[in-house]
Write a protein that holds these residues in place. Structure first.
Motif, PDB file in Angstrom:
ATOM      1  N   MET A  34       6.685  -0.341   3.215  1.00  0.00           N
ATOM      2  CA  MET A  34       5.577   0.607   3.311  1.00  0.00           C
ATOM      3  C   MET A  34       4.754   0.453   2.041  1.00  0.00           C
ATOM      4  N   GLY A  35       3.469   0.688   2.150  1.00  0.00           N
ATOM      5  CA  GLY A  35       2.665   0.477   0.960  1.00  0.00           C
ATOM      6  C   GLY A  35       1.290   1.096   1.041  1.00  0.00           C
ATOM      7  N   TRP A  36       0.561   0.914  -0.055  1.00  0.00           N
ATOM      8  CA  TRP A  36      -0.793   1.433  -0.172  1.00  0.00           C
ATOM      9  C   TRP A  36      -1.731   0.313  -0.620  1.00  0.00           C
ATOM     10  N   TYR A  37      -2.879   0.272   0.008  1.00  0.00           N
ATOM     11  CA  TYR A  37      -3.952  -0.642  -0.350  1.00  0.00           C
ATOM     12  C   TYR A  37      -5.194   0.211  -0.576  1.00  0.00           C
ATOM     13  N   ARG A  38      -6.187  -0.378  -1.215  1.00  0.00           N
ATOM     14  CA  ARG A  38      -7.435   0.358  -1.414  1.00  0.00           C
ATOM     15  C   ARG A  38      -8.623  -0.590  -1.294  1.00  0.00           C
ATOM     16  N   GLN A  39      -9.758   0.008  -0.956  1.00  0.00           N
ATOM     17  CA  GLN A  39     -10.984  -0.770  -0.842  1.00  0.00           C
ATOM     18  C   GLN A  39     -12.131   0.045  -1.419  1.00  0.00           C
ATOM     19  N   ALA A  40     -12.725  -0.507  -2.465  1.00  0.00           N
ATOM     20  CA  ALA A  40     -13.890   0.114  -3.090  1.00  0.00           C
ATOM     21  C   ALA A  40     -15.150  -0.449  -2.445  1.00  0.00           C
ATOM     22  N   PRO A  41     -16.262   0.262  -2.534  1.00  0.00           N
ATOM     23  CA  PRO A  41     -17.512  -0.225  -1.925  1.00  0.00           C
ATOM     24  C   PRO A  41     -17.880  -1.612  -2.440  1.00  0.00           C
ATOM     25  N   GLY A  42     -18.159  -2.511  -1.508  1.00  0.00           N
ATOM     26  CA  GLY A  42     -18.570  -3.856  -1.874  1.00  0.00           C
ATOM     27  C   GLY A  42     -17.456  -4.774  -2.314  1.00  0.00           C
ATOM     28  N   LYS A  43     -16.222  -4.301  -2.222  1.00  0.00           N
ATOM     29  CA  LYS A  43     -15.084  -5.117  -2.645  1.00  0.00           C
ATOM     30  C   LYS A  43     -14.109  -5.310  -1.493  1.00  0.00           C
ATOM     31  N   GLN A  44     -13.243  -6.297  -1.653  1.00  0.00           N
ATOM     32  CA  GLN A  44     -12.221  -6.546  -0.652  1.00  0.00           C
ATOM     33  C   GLN A  44     -11.068  -5.555  -0.808  1.00  0.00           C
ATOM     34  N   ARG A  45     -10.352  -5.368   0.276  1.00  0.00           N
ATOM     35  CA  ARG A  45      -9.172  -4.511   0.222  1.00  0.00           C
ATOM     36  C   ARG A  45      -8.131  -5.182  -0.666  1.00  0.00           C
ATOM     37  N   GLU A  46      -7.487  -4.392  -1.518  1.00  0.00           N
ATOM     38  CA  GLU A  46      -6.505  -4.943  -2.435  1.00  0.00           C
ATOM     39  C   GLU A  46      -5.221  -4.121  -2.393  1.00  0.00           C
ATOM     40  N   LEU A  47      -4.131  -4.804  -2.728  1.00  0.00           N
ATOM     41  CA  LEU A  47      -2.839  -4.135  -2.765  1.00  0.00           C
ATOM     42  C   LEU A  47      -2.778  -3.208  -3.970  1.00  0.00           C
ATOM     43  N   VAL A  48      -2.231  -2.022  -3.761  1.00  0.00           N
ATOM     44  CA  VAL A  48      -1.992  -1.081  -4.858  1.00  0.00           C
ATOM     45  C   VAL A  48      -0.505  -1.057  -5.196  1.00  0.00           C
ATOM     46  N   ALA A  49       0.316  -0.780  -4.195  1.00  0.00           N
ATOM     47  CA  ALA A  49       1.758  -0.703  -4.412  1.00  0.00           C
ATOM     48  C   ALA A  49       2.486  -0.822  -3.085  1.00  0.00           C
ATOM     49  N   THR A  50       3.681  -1.390  -3.130  1.00  0.00           N
ATOM     50  CA  THR A  50       4.526  -1.480  -1.943  1.00  0.00           C
ATOM     51  C   THR A  50       5.948  -1.103  -2.310  1.00  0.00           C
ATOM     52  N   ILE A  51       6.680  -0.706  -1.290  1.00  0.00           N
ATOM     53  CA  ILE A  51       8.104  -0.382  -1.461  1.00  0.00           C
ATOM     54  C   ILE A  51       8.848  -0.871  -0.239  1.00  0.00           C
ATOM     55  N   THR A  52       9.928  -1.596  -0.446  1.00  0.00           N
ATOM     56  CA  THR A  52      10.691  -2.140   0.665  1.00  0.00           C
ATOM     57  C   THR A  52      11.640  -1.069   1.210  1.00  0.00           C
ATOM     58  N   GLY A  53      12.334  -1.439   2.294  1.00  0.00           N
ATOM     59  CA  GLY A  53      13.421  -0.601   2.743  1.00  0.00           C
ATOM     60  C   GLY A  53      14.537  -0.635   1.712  1.00  0.00           C
ATOM     61  N   LEU A  54      15.702  -0.131   2.073  1.00  0.00           N
ATOM     62  CA  LEU A  54      16.792  -0.131   1.104  1.00  0.00           C
ATOM     63  C   LEU A  54      16.982  -1.528   0.499  1.00  0.00           C
ATOM     64  N   PRO A  55      17.042  -1.667  -0.828  1.00  0.00           N
ATOM     65  CA  PRO A  55      17.211  -0.622  -1.835  1.00  0.00           C
ATOM     66  C   PRO A  55      15.911  -0.046  -2.392  1.00  0.00           C
ATOM     67  N   GLY A  56      14.796  -0.232  -1.736  1.00  0.00           N
ATOM     68  CA  GLY A  56      13.564   0.385  -2.189  1.00  0.00           C
ATOM     69  C   GLY A  56      12.942  -0.306  -3.385  1.00  0.00           C
ATOM     70  N   ARG A  57      12.856  -1.616  -3.320  1.00  0.00           N
ATOM     71  CA  ARG A  57      12.211  -2.355  -4.399  1.00  0.00           C
ATOM     72  C   ARG A  57      10.715  -2.097  -4.379  1.00  0.00           C
ATOM     73  N   THR A  58      10.133  -1.887  -5.556  1.00  0.00           N
ATOM     74  CA  THR A  58       8.712  -1.572  -5.660  1.00  0.00           C
ATOM     75  C   THR A  58       7.941  -2.707  -6.310  1.00  0.00           C
ATOM     76  N   ASP A  59       6.645  -2.740  -6.000  1.00  0.00           N
ATOM     77  CA  ASP A  59       5.754  -3.733  -6.575  1.00  0.00           C
ATOM     78  C   ASP A  59       4.398  -3.064  -6.759  1.00  0.00           C
ATOM     79  N   TYR A  60       3.753  -3.331  -7.888  1.00  0.00           N
ATOM     80  CA  TYR A  60       2.484  -2.692  -8.219  1.00  0.00           C
ATOM     81  C   TYR A  60       1.459  -3.727  -8.656  1.00  0.00           C
TER      82      TYR A  60
END
Length: 124
Positions: A34-60
């Motif tokens: 599961m994760g979050w992405y964002r898109q600012a005006p005039g820019k491409q959508r970019e990754l913000v953060a993700t988290i996997t299933g167990l054990p819940g590894r995160t990436d930012y």
């Protein structure tokens, strides 16, 4: 089908905090990352953060490390994004992303589901 429903966006002053939530409903069996992405005006959508299933590894993304924290409640099929020390450059539409992986006779099948987006505006 998985339906992600986001909440928690809004307007905040620089240095403030917001918490986004995204609850998944529907065919939730097999939800993986599961994760979050964002898109600012005039820019491409970019990754913000993700988290996997167990054990819940995160990436930012480098731009939010140390300021944002992603977490999930598997019992509620919900992912959160705690955003602290917000900056004007964090202004964007934030999208929840849910990855579901199912085993099929031809191998694993991945599907990505996106929320409708929630606006985050940070004023200077």
């Amino acid at each position: 089908q998985v339906q992600p429903v986001e909440s928690g966006g809004g307007l905040v002053q620089a240095g403030g905090s917001l918490r986004l939530s995204c609850a998944a409903s529907g065919s939730i069996f097999g939800i993986n990352a599961m994760g979050w992405y964002r898109q600012a005006p005039g820019k491409q959508r970019e990754l913000v953060a993700t988290i996997t299933g167990l054990p819940g590894r995160t990436d930012y993304s480098d731009s939010v490390k140390g300021r944002f924290t992603i977490s999930r409640n598997n019992a509620k099929n919900t992912v959160y994004l705690q955003m602290n020390s917000l900056k004007p450059e964090d202004t964007a539409v934030y999208y929840c992303n849910i990855v579901r992986v199912r085993t099929t006779p031809t191998g694993p099948q991945r599907n990505d589901y996106w929320g409708q987006g929630t606006q985050v505006t940070v004023s200077s």
